[in-house]
Write a protein that holds these residues in place. Sequence first.
Motif, PDB file in Angstrom:
ATOM      1  N   UNK A 107       0.926  14.069   2.210  1.00  0.00           N
ATOM      2  CA  UNK A 107       0.494  14.283   3.599  1.00  0.00           C
ATOM      3  C   UNK A 107       1.546  13.799   4.590  1.00  0.00           C
ATOM      4  N   UNK A 108       2.809  14.073   4.270  1.00  0.00           N
ATOM      5  CA  UNK A 108       3.910  13.747   5.174  1.00  0.00           C
ATOM      6  C   UNK A 108       4.397  12.310   5.137  1.00  0.00           C
ATOM      7  N   UNK A 109       3.844  11.468   4.247  1.00  0.00           N
ATOM      8  CA  UNK A 109       4.248  10.059   4.180  1.00  0.00           C
ATOM      9  C   UNK A 109       4.632   9.678   2.754  1.00  0.00           C
ATOM     10  N   UNK A 110       5.686   8.884   2.622  1.00  0.00           N
ATOM     11  CA  UNK A 110       6.102   8.381   1.322  1.00  0.00           C
ATOM     12  C   UNK A 110       5.175   7.255   0.904  1.00  0.00           C
ATOM     13  N   UNK A 111       4.605   7.371  -0.297  1.00  0.00           N
ATOM     14  CA  UNK A 111       3.686   6.354  -0.834  1.00  0.00           C
ATOM     15  C   UNK A 111       4.123   5.998  -2.254  1.00  0.00           C
ATOM     16  N   UNK A 112       3.995   4.736  -2.620  1.00  0.00           N
ATOM     17  CA  UNK A 112       4.314   4.304  -3.979  1.00  0.00           C
ATOM     18  C   UNK A 112       3.176   4.743  -4.890  1.00  0.00           C
ATOM     19  N   UNK A 113       3.523   5.469  -5.947  1.00  0.00           N
ATOM     20  CA  UNK A 113       2.522   5.922  -6.919  1.00  0.00           C
ATOM     21  C   UNK A 113       2.668   5.206  -8.258  1.00  0.00           C
ATOM     22  N   UNK A 114       3.810   4.547  -8.471  1.00  0.00           N
ATOM     23  CA  UNK A 114       4.006   3.781  -9.708  1.00  0.00           C
ATOM     24  C   UNK A 114       4.968   2.634  -9.441  1.00  0.00           C
ATOM     25  N   UNK A 115       4.635   1.495 -10.017  1.00  0.00           N
ATOM     26  CA  UNK A 115       5.501   0.329  -9.986  1.00  0.00           C
ATOM     27  C   UNK A 115       5.575  -0.207 -11.406  1.00  0.00           C
ATOM     28  N   UNK A 116       6.800  -0.399 -11.890  1.00  0.00           N
ATOM     29  CA  UNK A 116       7.030  -1.003 -13.199  1.00  0.00           C
ATOM     30  C   UNK A 116       7.975  -2.163 -12.952  1.00  0.00           C
ATOM     31  N   UNK A 117       7.591  -3.355 -13.443  1.00  0.00           N
ATOM     32  CA  UNK A 117       8.427  -4.514 -13.155  1.00  0.00           C
ATOM     33  C   UNK A 117       8.647  -5.375 -14.370  1.00  0.00           C
ATOM     34  N   UNK A 118       9.733  -6.166 -14.287  1.00  0.00           N
ATOM     35  CA  UNK A 118      10.064  -7.165 -15.294  1.00  0.00           C
ATOM     36  C   UNK A 118      10.221  -8.499 -14.572  1.00  0.00           C
TER      37      UNK A 118
END
Length: 121
Positions: A107-118
Amino acid sequence: MDELSSVKAVVQAYFDALYDGDAEAFGRIFHPDCRLYTIADGGVMSLDYDAYLKRVAGRPSPRSRGDERIDEILAVEVSAPTLAHARVRDCYLPGRYISELTFLKVDGAWRIVAKVWHAFF
């Protein structure tokens, strides 16, 4: 603002929300269908949107503890009109983290859909 700058602005908002412990701000940055992953206790740990926001809301913020702010964008790429990726370094002391953030333009906005962290302790 070009797409790369737009993604970098969301990453900066992510850093600010992390340092401030602002679950409401994270709610605007992460998509409600997002997933977050890491390795914990020898296996994959997976969190959904609600679990992550609850986790953030239930702990003291780095700002409230007077922690040093450590955050850095290591790489950002806009791969397609609706797909981007960022590799970042951040911390919630005593842990220091490398996180991979995947974005979709919704909908015109960048959104985080996945986060993978160490985590490094």
